[in-house]
Design an enzyme around this catalytic site. Structure first.
Site, PDB file in Angstrom:
ATOM      1  N   LYS A 107       0.809  -1.221   0.000  1.00  0.00           N
ATOM      2  CA  LYS A 107       0.000   0.000   0.000  1.00  0.00           C
ATOM      3  C   LYS A 107       0.845   1.276   0.000  1.00  0.00           C
ATOM      4  O   LYS A 107       0.326   2.355  -0.226  1.00  0.00           O
ATOM      5  CB  LYS A 107      -0.961  -0.008   1.176  1.00  0.00           C
ATOM      6  CG  LYS A 107      -2.032  -1.083   1.023  1.00  0.00           C
ATOM      7  CD  LYS A 107      -3.060  -1.024   2.132  1.00  0.00           C
ATOM      8  CE  LYS A 107      -4.191  -1.989   1.885  1.00  0.00           C
ATOM      9  NZ  LYS A 107      -3.757  -3.405   1.998  1.00  0.00           N
TER      10      LYS A 107
HETATM   11  C1  LIG Z   1      -4.510  -4.476   1.471  1.00  0.00           C
HETATM   12  C2  LIG Z   1      -3.777  -5.766   1.337  1.00  0.00           C
HETATM   13  C3  LIG Z   1      -4.195  -6.784   0.446  1.00  0.00           C
HETATM   14  C4  LIG Z   1      -5.476  -6.673  -0.355  1.00  0.00           C
HETATM   15  O1  LIG Z   1      -5.401  -5.706  -1.376  1.00  0.00           O
HETATM   16  P1  LIG Z   1      -6.741  -5.188  -2.094  1.00  0.00           P
HETATM   17  O2  LIG Z   1      -6.274  -4.134  -3.027  1.00  0.00           O
HETATM   18  O3  LIG Z   1      -7.605  -4.638  -0.990  1.00  0.00           O
HETATM   19  O4  LIG Z   1      -7.370  -6.343  -2.763  1.00  0.00           O
HETATM   20  C5  LIG Z   1      -3.425  -7.925   0.325  1.00  0.00           C
HETATM   21  N1  LIG Z   1      -2.301  -8.085   1.067  1.00  0.00           N
HETATM   22  C6  LIG Z   1      -1.869  -7.149   1.936  1.00  0.00           C
HETATM   23  C7  LIG Z   1      -0.648  -7.425   2.730  1.00  0.00           C
HETATM   24  C8  LIG Z   1      -2.572  -5.952   2.098  1.00  0.00           C
HETATM   25  O5  LIG Z   1      -2.139  -5.036   2.980  1.00  0.00           O
END
Ligand SMILES: *Cc1c(COP(=O)(O)O)cnc(C)c1O
Length: 437
Positions: A107
């Site tokens: 993220k």
């Molecule tokens: C947020 C997250 C996801 C999921 O991603 P999306 O875009 O919400 O599908 C998967 N793995 C980790 C470690 C995350 O922080």
């Protein structure tokens, strides 16, 4: 480039408006009015281009004339300034490691890009009011948003998290920065945090006094830059004559939806797999053509515990609601916690690679798909550093992980949070107080 609301009521806006608002007034999600075709030269030259050059070319059609080229180049340079390596694990499976950013989860890219865009828009806006970014987090979002927005002029950030329900590392990542980052520790659940945030966004009296926006993946400035990963993967992909199958650990479906958008604009990808834990509503949709949301169930891959993925509607838009086109490009897999632990153990003992629970879900989903698809080869996205989930990794492998020095230092910093009850008035009081300058 204009953005339409998926609900079709609100008027189209440009990238700047879409970023500042987050969600359209009619509660739809913003979606580009057309999907730009990527320049064929970008693909033929990709191995000779830097990640920055690739990212600028990918995102420029989406930002349009809202950000001057020099500014866009600076924003992208600050966004992609860490490695994103493609690491071979077996003959036919590689990991795209997205966890080398400051908060050790993917993220970081979206949060950094969005924070800089919003900072630029607020700085150039005739309106000199401060904007307050309000988010509820169950873990990774809070840290990435706190880190991405730290010290950005004109923006205050308020993060709600449930007391005792985020991991120690995650808590430190969102409570130790200070300055314009405010952490509210709520005596309640993540659902309480989310409910309070929703109430703030719909409180007209509050919104007359405080300019609020959200920083979750429905914001186009967080969603669209996630396309970069898929181009960086293709750049490092050896055999360009057979494009990869890509398995994406999915929760809110923002990341995989960015991948589908990249493919739709011309990036070669053979197939996508939405790798889910037992929260697998999209799998039901692919089988039946009908979407049925369910309450989320807690699992080891907690960032994917989502029962009603908010970006799903964008997948429908990408394929113009044509179910056969969707199932031709996208499959889904459901992986249990037992299978997740067994996969972490197997991958470690056979290939000496430590996967985190989210990456393990992606790995097993890909392995199963490849098992029934002849010569195909693939990539799974490793979305978090295993050290963020030490309990699961130690249970599976018996290995106690070394904590990276940056994290060890962070763990020693004292946390600063304000404890509040799960009561909307307490949040409102704080928002009115923190934005009064
Ligand atoms: C947020 C997250 C996801 C999921 O991603 P999306 O875009 O919400 O599908 C998967 N793995 C980790 C470690 C995350 O922080």
């Amino acid at each position: 480039m204009k953005y339409n609301s998926t609900n079709g009521v609100s008027s189209p806006v440009d990238f700047k408006e879409a970023t500042i608002r987050g969600q359209a007034p009619d509660k739809g999600l913003y979606f580009p009015e057309r999907i730009p075709r990527i320049d064929a030269k970008l693909l033929t030259d990709i191995e000779n281009l830097s990640n920055e050059e690739i990212a600028v070319r990918v995102i420029a059609p989406y930002t349009g004339d809202t950000i001057p080229m020099e500014t866009l180049e600076r924003i992208v340079a600050e966004t992609v300034n860490f490695p994103i390596p493609l690491v071979p694990i077996t003959d036919n499976i590689s990991a795209l490691e997205l966890f080398h950013g400051p908060t050790l989860a993917f993220k970081d890219i979206g949060a950094r890009f969005m924070s800089r865009c919003l900072g630029f828009f607020m700085g150039t806006s005739a309106n000199t009011r401060k904007v307050t970014v309000l988010v509820a987090t169950s873990g990774d979002t809070g840290g990435a948003v706190a880190n991405g927005f730290y010290g950005v002029e004109g923006i205050e950030v308020v993060i709600l998290y449930p007391h005792g329900k985020v991991s120690p590392v995650q808590e430190k990542q969102l409570t130790t920065l200070g300055k314009n980052i405010h952490a509210l520790e709520v005596d309640g659940s993540f659902d309480d945090c989310q409910r309070m945030v929703k109430m703030a966004f719909t409180d007209d009296e509050l919104n007359r006094q405080v300019f609020l926006t959200s920083a979750n993946s429905i914001n186009v400035a967080r969603w669209l830059p996630q396309q970069f990963y898929y181009f960086f993967a293709y750049k490092q992909w050896q055999d360009k004559s057979i494009p990869p199958v890509i398995s994406v650990p999915s929760g809110n479906f923002g990341n995989i939806c960015a991948g589908l958008l990249a493919a739709q604009s011309g990036l070669p990808v053979t197939h996508f797999i939405a790798a889910c834990n037992v929260n697998d509503t999209v799998s039901g949709y692919l089988q039946t053509g009908e979407m049925k949301a369910r309450p989320a169930v807690a699992t080891l891959s907690n960032a994917m515990d989502v029962g009603d993925p908010s970006n799903f509607v964008r997948i429908l838009e990408i394929f113009r609601h044509r179910h056969p086109d969707i199932v031709a490009m996208l499959s889904a897999a459901t992986i249990t916690d037992e299978e997740t632990l067994a996969t972490i153990r197997d991958v470690y003992s056979k290939h000496e690679y430590l996967a985190d629970p989210h990456g393990a879900v992606g790995y097993l989903a890909l392995q199963r798909y490849l098992g029934t698809h002849g010569n195909a080869k693939g990539i799974f996205l490793e979305t978090a550093h295993p050290v963020k989930f030490p309990a699961a990794v130690e249970e599976a492998t018996g290995r106690v992980m070394d904590i990276p020095s940056s994290l060890a230092a962070l763990m020693k910093v004292e946390k600063k949070s304000r404890r509040i009850g799960p009561v909307y008035d307490e949040l409102k009081g704080f928002l009115l107080h923190v934005t009064r300058y």
